[in-house]
Structures are given as structure tokens and as C-alpha cells.
Scaffold this motif. Structure first.
Motif, mmCIF file in Angstrom:
data_model
loop_
_atom_site.group_PDB
_atom_site.id
_atom_site.type_symbol
_atom_site.label_atom_id
_atom_site.label_comp_id
_atom_site.label_asym_id
_atom_site.label_seq_id
_atom_site.Cartn_x
_atom_site.Cartn_y
_atom_site.Cartn_z
ATOM 1 N N TYR A 109 -45.905 -63.268 21.659
ATOM 2 C CA TYR A 109 -44.386 -62.856 21.387
ATOM 3 C C TYR A 109 -43.679 -62.733 22.732
ATOM 4 N N ASN A 110 -43.622 -63.727 23.746
ATOM 5 C CA ASN A 110 -42.702 -63.784 24.673
ATOM 6 C C ASN A 110 -41.858 -64.851 24.854
ATOM 7 N N GLY A 111 -42.313 -65.934 24.001
ATOM 8 C CA GLY A 111 -41.483 -67.179 23.704
ATOM 9 C C GLY A 111 -41.445 -67.592 22.387
ATOM 10 N N PHE A 112 -42.058 -67.318 21.310
ATOM 11 C CA PHE A 112 -41.994 -67.382 20.053
ATOM 12 C C PHE A 112 -42.196 -66.020 19.131
ATOM 13 N N PHE A 113 -41.313 -65.859 18.122
ATOM 14 C CA PHE A 113 -40.999 -64.739 17.462
ATOM 15 C C PHE A 113 -41.043 -65.112 16.153
ATOM 16 N N TYR A 114 -40.906 -64.083 15.123
ATOM 17 C CA TYR A 114 -40.669 -64.232 13.857
ATOM 18 C C TYR A 114 -39.485 -64.674 13.240
ATOM 19 N N GLU A 115 -38.573 -64.731 14.094
ATOM 20 C CA GLU A 115 -37.189 -65.289 13.668
ATOM 21 C C GLU A 115 -37.483 -66.983 13.402
ATOM 22 N N LEU A 116 -38.410 -67.439 14.025
ATOM 23 C CA LEU A 116 -38.477 -68.790 13.634
ATOM 24 C C LEU A 116 -40.167 -69.319 14.253
ATOM 25 N N MET A 117 -41.064 -69.093 13.737
ATOM 26 C CA MET A 117 -42.453 -69.375 13.927
ATOM 27 C C MET A 117 -43.203 -70.572 13.678
ATOM 28 N N PRO A 118 -43.136 -71.878 14.202
ATOM 29 C CA PRO A 118 -43.656 -72.757 13.932
ATOM 30 C C PRO A 118 -45.288 -72.922 14.185
ATOM 31 N N PRO A 119 -46.093 -73.576 13.392
ATOM 32 C CA PRO A 119 -47.446 -73.570 13.668
ATOM 33 C C PRO A 119 -47.867 -74.554 15.131
ATOM 34 N N PHE A 120 -47.006 -75.324 15.365
ATOM 35 C CA PHE A 120 -47.195 -76.110 16.671
ATOM 36 C C PHE A 120 -45.688 -76.454 17.149
ATOM 37 N N CYS A 121 -45.593 -76.703 18.433
ATOM 38 C CA CYS A 121 -44.423 -77.133 19.094
ATOM 39 C C CYS A 121 -44.733 -77.579 20.322
ATOM 40 N N ALA A 148 -41.955 -88.945 23.425
ATOM 41 C CA ALA A 148 -42.736 -89.948 22.813
ATOM 42 C C ALA A 148 -43.836 -89.554 22.053
ATOM 43 N N LEU A 149 -44.650 -88.377 22.901
ATOM 44 C CA LEU A 149 -45.522 -88.000 21.846
ATOM 45 C C LEU A 149 -45.371 -86.999 20.858
ATOM 46 N N ALA A 150 -44.236 -86.313 20.742
ATOM 47 C CA ALA A 150 -43.853 -85.766 19.405
ATOM 48 C C ALA A 150 -43.644 -86.672 18.633
ATOM 49 N N GLN A 151 -42.860 -87.887 18.806
ATOM 50 C CA GLN A 151 -42.530 -88.926 17.975
ATOM 51 C C GLN A 151 -43.975 -89.510 17.442
ATOM 52 N N HIS A 152 -44.890 -89.752 18.121
ATOM 53 C CA HIS A 152 -46.063 -90.238 17.738
ATOM 54 C C HIS A 152 -46.638 -89.277 16.835
ATOM 55 N N VAL A 153 -46.732 -88.086 17.113
ATOM 56 C CA VAL A 153 -47.630 -87.025 16.247
ATOM 57 C C VAL A 153 -46.843 -86.911 14.829
ATOM 58 N N LEU A 154 -45.403 -86.898 14.901
ATOM 59 C CA LEU A 154 -44.888 -86.978 13.503
ATOM 60 C C LEU A 154 -44.911 -88.306 12.701
ATOM 61 N N ASP A 155 -45.181 -89.243 13.475
ATOM 62 C CA ASP A 155 -45.540 -90.683 12.771
ATOM 63 C C ASP A 155 -46.835 -90.622 12.246
ATOM 64 N N GLN A 156 -47.765 -89.701 12.559
ATOM 65 C CA GLN A 156 -48.819 -89.486 12.064
ATOM 66 C C GLN A 156 -49.122 -88.450 10.998
ATOM 67 N N ASP A 157 -47.859 -88.151 10.429
ATOM 68 C CA ASP A 157 -47.549 -87.258 9.351
ATOM 69 C C ASP A 157 -48.063 -85.860 9.507
ATOM 70 N N ILE A 158 -47.874 -85.353 10.883
ATOM 71 C CA ILE A 158 -48.211 -84.021 11.258
ATOM 72 C C ILE A 158 -46.835 -83.684 11.444
ATOM 73 N N ASP A 159 -46.641 -82.623 11.012
ATOM 74 C CA ASP A 159 -45.083 -81.807 11.339
ATOM 75 C C ASP A 159 -45.115 -80.846 12.405
ATOM 76 N N MET A 160 -44.723 -81.635 13.743
ATOM 77 C CA MET A 160 -44.412 -80.886 14.894
ATOM 78 C C MET A 160 -43.130 -80.580 15.335
ATOM 79 N N ALA A 161 -42.831 -79.254 15.738
ATOM 80 C CA ALA A 161 -41.509 -78.809 16.016
ATOM 81 C C ALA A 161 -41.395 -79.253 17.573
#
Length: 313
Positions: A54-66, A93-106
Motif C-alpha cells: 500500500y505504497n504504490g498500489f491501492f484499492y482504488e485499482l488493484m490488479p493481480p499483475f502489472c 514487448a514483454l507485456a504484449q507477449h504475456v497478453l498474447d499468451q492469454d494472461i491478463d496483464m496490466a
């Protein structure tokens, strides 16, 4: 391509707690061995899986991964503050690859990180900007939690990209093991605590100092056996380390959030970073654990572990 791994516990109490001298020496020696391992490997890129408190990520928006395309350390608990050297093009490029593997990545173009991500960089490299780093936030404190199976699959998706790079990639997992520090839980939080959990960014110096002092005081009480938090669970920790070293991570799929909290404390969920890191390493092929350290350390409110591993390629 070559991959190596360092997973380690972190603790805001590293510079504030006072474990017995032999325990502190053992921790320092484990850190020194990890530094030597990293120096020999000489990574050209670091991928860091870490939680937040709770220094950078908060309940206003809490993704599982980012994945962070840029990151700034907030400097809590006297850790280094300032920007990391994040290669935005490689992070994208890493984020796009992970999304392309059907993993929802913020993704975040302005990620803020705390001691959970900073301590390993300070310990291994002496600072946060020594090497290019792609930070990956893994939620380890805020319910609801995604399944451990999903964490494993996310790590494998990251690793399937890293194995194609012409880089020496060091994968870091930061967190755990069993521990139950005084982090507020939404269900039982006071109105003031819920305000902080919702969006407590950039507190005043006095507010941050007060929050940190509560943790330091709890650690002192816990070391005396007086704190009302869950005990450390060395047996649980050692079993988890065994799984990480085995190369077969699928047995972690059966770990549920409720059981993890009951058996190992509310912040045992930080082992998700270890699972993701070992899954990333394993996606590139078999690996060998080169060092393993563990101690239950009440003064750090943590089952404290350090492991290093190398891929076979």
C-alpha cells in the motif's frame, strides 16, 4: 539467452530489527553469496517480481499483475528513492507477449514501488539503477487474490518471452515467506485505515514515520512473544522451498488464499513472487538450485529465505 534467478525475502526491519548476532551474520552471508552469484552471472537485464505494501498500489485499482514501463521508488524504511532504469521498449514487448499468451496483464507508465522491490536491488547491486530493470508487480496483500495456478502461468508466459532474448536475464522474486505483519485488512480496517488502503499515496513524512514505527514496535513485541500476530511456520516455509527447488511447481496450484493465510500468515501471499520467478526460469528449461538459505527470524517478522538458481542453457 541465459537465465538465472535470485529469490529472497525482504523485510522493512532489515535496518531496524536486532536479531541475534549469529542470525544476522548468517543472513549477511546469504546475501553475500547471492551477490557473488549475480556478479558472476553479470546480467544485462533484470526482471523483478515484487509485491507492494500500500505504497504504490491501492484499492482504488488493484490488479493481480502489472508490468511497469517506468518506475519510481518511494523510499520507505530508508530505502533508496528515485527512478529505476526501466527499458520501456523491452517492458512493452514483454507485456504484449504475456497478453498474447492469454494472461491478463496490466501495465503502468508511472509505477511506484516500495521496499519490497527495492531491497533486492540494493542488496544485489548496491542501488536501484545499476542495471536495466523491468518491474512486475504481483499482488500479495490485497484480497481478492488470483489463484496460484494463474500466478504460475503468468510466470511461464514471462519466461517464454525471456528465453527468446539475446540477454543474460536475472529473474528476481521478492517476498515471503511465512509472516503476518500488522498490515490492515479491508474487512476489519477502521475508516481511517480504509482511506489509506483506498489511496494512501505520498503520505506526509510524519504519517509515514508513524506507520513505520507501528511495524517496528510490533516486531519488538513479536520477538518477545507478546505480539498478537500469527507465528512463523518454518515447516510450511521449508515445504514451499522444496517445491521451488524441485522444478515441478504444479503442486502450488492447490494452495488457496484462505489456507495460506491460516497456515503462514496474511502476508505469506508474497510467495507468489517466488512462484512467478521460478516459473519464468523453468519456462526456459530445467534449472539447478545453487544455494538455499532459510531461518525463521521473529525480529524481521519473517520466515527468511534466499535461493539462487541457474538455467541449464
Amino acid at each position: 539467452m541465459s537465465l538465472a534467478l535470485v529469490c529472497m525475502s525482504h523485510s522493512p526491519l532489515l535496518e531496524f530489527g536486532e536479531p541475534p548476532a549469529d542470525v544476522r551474520e548468517a543472513v549477511d552471508n546469504a546475501f553475500a553469496d547471492a551477490r557473488d552469484f549475480v556478479k558472476e552471472f553479470d546480467p544485462t537485464l533484470v526482471v523483478s517480481f515484487a509485491p507492494d505494501h500500500y505504497n504504490g498500489f491501492f484499492y482504488e485499482l488493484m490488479p493481480p499483475f502489472c508490468i511497469g514501463y517506468a518506475a519510481h521508488a518511494v523510499g520507505d524504511y530508508d530505502t533508496q528513492s528515485g527512478p529505476l532504469d526501466v527499458p520501456a521498449d523491452r517492458a512493452e514487448a514483454l507485456a504484449q507477449h504475456v497478453l498474447d499468451q492469454d494472461i491478463d496483464m496490466a501495465i503502468s507508465r508511472r509505477m511506484e514501488i516500495d521496499h519490497g522491490a527495492v531491497q533486492p536491488l540494493e542488496i544485489l547491486f548496491g542501488g536501484i539503477d545499476d542495471r536495466p530493470v523491468i518491474p512486475i508487480f504481483v499482488n500479495g496483500v490485497a484480497r481478492p487474490f488470483t489463484s496460484m495456478r494463474r500466478v504460475r502461468l503468468m510466470g511461464e508466459a514471462v519466461g517464454s518471452h525471456l528465453r527468446e532474448l539475446s540477454e543474460r536475464v536475472l529473474v528476481i522474486g521478492s517476498g515471503g515467506l511465512s509472516h503476518d505483519p500488522p498490515v490492515p485488512q479491508w474487512a476489519s480496517a477502521t475508516p481511517a485505515q480504509r482511506d489509506m488502503l483506498l489511496n494512501g499515496r505520498h503520505p506526509t513524512a510524519a504519517a509515514r514515520a508513524a506507520r513505520q514505527q507501528r511495524v517496528i514496535d510490533t516486531a519488538m513485541q513479536f520477538a518477545r512473544g507478546e505480539a498478537g500476530i500469527k507465528d512463523l511456520n518454518p515447516q510450511w516455509d521449508e515445504r514451499f522451498l522444496d517445491i521451488c527447488g524441485s522444478g515441478d511447481l504444479s503442486s502450488c496450484d492447490a494452495l488457496t488464499p484462505d489456507a495460506m493465510a491460516t497456515d503462514a500468515g496474511n502476508s505469506a501471499h508474497e510467495v507468489r513472487t517466488w512462484l512467478a520467478a521460478f516459473a519464468a526460469l523453468g519456462a526456459a528449461g530445467p534449472y539447478e538450485v545453487t544455494a538455499r538459505f532459510y531461518r525463521p527470524i521473529p525480529e524481521y517478522i519473517a520466515g527468511f529465505g534466499v535461493m539462487t538458481a541457474r538455467g541449464s542453457q
